[in-house]
Design a protein around this motif. Structure first.
Motif, PDB file in Angstrom:
ATOM      1  N   UNK A  24       0.845  -1.190   0.000  1.00  0.00           N
ATOM      2  CA  UNK A  24       0.000   0.000   0.000  1.00  0.00           C
ATOM      3  C   UNK A  24       0.887   1.250   0.000  1.00  0.00           C
ATOM      4  N   UNK A  25       1.994   1.177   0.736  1.00  0.00           N
ATOM      5  CA  UNK A  25       2.874   2.342   0.801  1.00  0.00           C
ATOM      6  C   UNK A  25       3.581   2.577  -0.525  1.00  0.00           C
ATOM      7  N   UNK A  26       3.900   1.483  -1.219  1.00  0.00           N
ATOM      8  CA  UNK A  26       4.486   1.648  -2.551  1.00  0.00           C
ATOM      9  C   UNK A  26       3.553   2.508  -3.415  1.00  0.00           C
ATOM     10  N   UNK A  27       2.272   2.106  -3.398  1.00  0.00           N
ATOM     11  CA  UNK A  27       1.304   2.828  -4.230  1.00  0.00           C
ATOM     12  C   UNK A  27       1.236   4.284  -3.828  1.00  0.00           C
ATOM     13  N   UNK A  28       1.262   4.517  -2.507  1.00  0.00           N
ATOM     14  CA  UNK A  28       1.115   5.909  -2.081  1.00  0.00           C
ATOM     15  C   UNK A  28       2.389   6.707  -2.394  1.00  0.00           C
ATOM     16  N   UNK A  29       3.558   6.063  -2.362  1.00  0.00           N
ATOM     17  CA  UNK A  29       4.781   6.793  -2.740  1.00  0.00           C
ATOM     18  C   UNK A  29       4.777   7.132  -4.239  1.00  0.00           C
ATOM     19  N   UNK A  30       4.327   6.172  -5.052  1.00  0.00           N
ATOM     20  CA  UNK A  30       4.234   6.470  -6.489  1.00  0.00           C
ATOM     21  C   UNK A  30       3.295   7.667  -6.714  1.00  0.00           C
ATOM     22  N   UNK A  31       2.194   7.664  -5.951  1.00  0.00           N
ATOM     23  CA  UNK A  31       1.221   8.751  -6.108  1.00  0.00           C
ATOM     24  C   UNK A  31       1.827  10.083  -5.657  1.00  0.00           C
ATOM     25  N   UNK A  32       2.537  10.021  -4.514  1.00  0.00           N
ATOM     26  CA  UNK A  32       3.147  11.272  -4.033  1.00  0.00           C
ATOM     27  C   UNK A  32       4.147  11.819  -5.042  1.00  0.00           C
ATOM     28  N   UNK A  33       4.900  10.909  -5.654  1.00  0.00           N
ATOM     29  CA  UNK A  33       5.887  11.359  -6.647  1.00  0.00           C
ATOM     30  C   UNK A  33       5.185  12.078  -7.803  1.00  0.00           C
ATOM     31  N   UNK A  34       4.004  11.577  -8.190  1.00  0.00           N
ATOM     32  CA  UNK A  34       3.288  12.239  -9.293  1.00  0.00           C
ATOM     33  C   UNK A  34       2.824  13.635  -8.887  1.00  0.00           C
ATOM     34  N   UNK A  35       2.306  13.749  -7.636  1.00  0.00           N
ATOM     35  CA  UNK A  35       1.833  15.074  -7.208  1.00  0.00           C
ATOM     36  C   UNK A  35       3.007  16.037  -7.035  1.00  0.00           C
ATOM     37  N   UNK A  36       4.117  15.508  -6.528  1.00  0.00           N
ATOM     38  CA  UNK A  36       5.326  16.365  -6.388  1.00  0.00           C
ATOM     39  C   UNK A  36       5.757  16.881  -7.754  1.00  0.00           C
ATOM     40  N   UNK A  37       5.674  15.986  -8.752  1.00  0.00           N
ATOM     41  CA  UNK A  37       6.053  16.372 -10.114  1.00  0.00           C
ATOM     42  C   UNK A  37       5.169  17.541 -10.581  1.00  0.00           C
ATOM     43  N   UNK A  38       3.864  17.455 -10.281  1.00  0.00           N
ATOM     44  CA  UNK A  38       2.966  18.533 -10.702  1.00  0.00           C
ATOM     45  C   UNK A  38       3.250  19.813  -9.915  1.00  0.00           C
ATOM     46  N   UNK A  39       3.591  19.639  -8.629  1.00  0.00           N
ATOM     47  CA  UNK A  39       3.895  20.807  -7.777  1.00  0.00           C
ATOM     48  C   UNK A  39       5.048  21.603  -8.389  1.00  0.00           C
ATOM     49  N   UNK A  40       6.044  20.895  -8.913  1.00  0.00           N
ATOM     50  CA  UNK A  40       7.191  21.576  -9.517  1.00  0.00           C
ATOM     51  C   UNK A  40       6.909  22.057 -10.939  1.00  0.00           C
TER      52      UNK A  40
END
Ligand code: MLT
Length: 402
Positions: A24-40
């Protein structure tokens, strides 16, 4: 520009009783990476601003190694398909220390509005991710049949079209593209592979061949010398059925004219199931020993790693699509005698176990006037395993075409 890499630490509360990062944490880290990408980039609210939400429709994750508390994982993201209302992202997570691949994943999104209906992907998001795919140097992106294809074009002179096999990409022709001066070398990534878009559906020999014809139209080439390796050869046969007048010469490398046997067709379906479950990395593991000369595999780790990475980086949609296309292809043995008058070279690696030299010999005998060259020290991939010998034999043949 490439999409930014994102580094994220693994915390103890994301791990299971054995201390491994849990799924579950893998999935949430992948998701966080996508949102971080959009943040930048265009901002985390890029979807909300457009009244769209990227709903996750499908996920394929390939877990490769464990990650532990304190590890820092580096996430890379690329867009592998972009449609009107949907898009696919491929993400990988590597441990920053040592660069071990921890997991790779493909996520398919459909943008929906507040009522749950599909709605266009926001333009700002499209512009942002497309900027990351702007090709460099000799690589262009061309839109054909609604799919964006990457194609490398080098040099001037008679056009030679290089068609790669499965599950590879245009870079398998690196030495031939660089070495054959005096020709216009055109090497596309087929739909679903390399840097081309990988739609979920829409694969088959007819569409691969039609993509090539459309690419040649876009590049202003009426006639070509067509060079296909393995699945690239199956596509060349299909191209000949429809556009025979556009082919001035033919190179059939490590390929076969027969259709799949019933057992072969069942194996395609089993391979597609493996790809869906284990990702392209699983396909790469099973195929690597089959595509290389055992000596290449044992003694040339850099070559083996290049081939393995090429296969493992192929989007799952492209793998599954190509397997269905190969399973359903028609026989081309009846085409061979009709190629009389077309300068033809048949090439095979001496140690090719998938399309063995005997099969190449039979095919060359069935094409009136065809030449045959067997390349020593190569399995299924002479352009990579024996690049200089392969380029030299192509140069000889191209020089003989009037
Ligand atoms: C290829 O290299 O394109 C494939 O091995 C062809 C096949 O599986 O028939």
């Amino acid at each position: 520009m490439t999409l930014p890499e994102i580094d994220l630490p693994v915390y103890p509360d994301e791990c299971d009783a054995f201390g491994h990062l849990n799924q579950a944490s893998f999935l949430s880290l992948f998701e966080r990476a996508r949102w971080e990408m959009l943040r930048g980039g265009p901002g985390m609210d890029v979807f909300t601003r457009a009244g769209a939400w990227p709903a996750l429709r499908k996920t394929v994750i390939d877990y490769r190694a464990a990650a532990f508390p304190g590890d820092v994982l580096r996430f890379q993201q690329t867009l592998t398909h972009h449609g009107r209302t949907s898009f696919t992202m491929r993400q990988t997570a590597r441990r920053v220390h040592g660069e071990t691949l921890i997991a790779s994943a493909e996520f398919v999104f459909v943008c929906i509005d507040r009522d749950g209906h599909p709605t266009p992907v926001p333009r700002e998001f499209t512009e942002y991710v497309n900027a990351s795919r702007t090709p460099t140097g000799d690589v262009q992106r061309l839109m054909v049949h609604g799919v964006s294809l990457a194609v490398e074009v080098q040099g001037e002179g008679p056009a030679v079209l290089f068609v790669h096999g499965y599950p590879f990409d245009r870079t398998m022709w690196r030495d031939q593209i660089d070495g054959l001066e005096g020709y216009r070398r055109i090497a596309p990534d087929l739909r679903g592979m390399g840097q081309s878009d990988a739609p979920d559906l829409g694969y088959g020999m007819p569409i691969y061949a039609a993509d090539l014809a459309a690419l040649l139209d876009a590049l202003g080439e009426e006639e070509v010398i067509l060079c296909g390796l393995s699945m690239g050869g199956y596509i060349a046969f299909e191209f000949l059925r429809h556009w025979r007048a556009r082919v001035r010469g033919l190179i059939l490398m490590d390929t076969r004219a027969e259709a799949d046997t019933p057992e072969g067709r069942r194996n395609r379906d089993a391979a597609a199931a493996l790809a869906r479950e284990g990702g392209s990395a699983a396909i790469a593991e099973t195929m690597l020993p089959r595509v290389l000369d055992p000596k290449t595999l044992a003694q040339r780790p850099q070559v083996a790693e290049r081939v393995r990475a090429m296969m493992a980086n192929t989007p799952v949609a492209g793998v599954v699509g190509a397997l269905a296309a190969m399973r359903d292809r028609v026989e081309s043995e009846s085409l061979l005698p009709t190629l009389a008058g077309l300068p033809t070279l048949v090439v095979a690696g001496e140690a090719d176990g998938l399309t063995p030299p005997d099969q190449a010999r039979t095919m060359a005998q069935a094409i009136p006037g065809a030449r045959l060259v067997i390349i020593p020290g190569a399995g299924h991939l002479p352009p990579i395993e024996q690049p200089a010998a392969t380029t030299a034999c192509l140069r000889d043949f191209l020089g003989s075409i009037g």
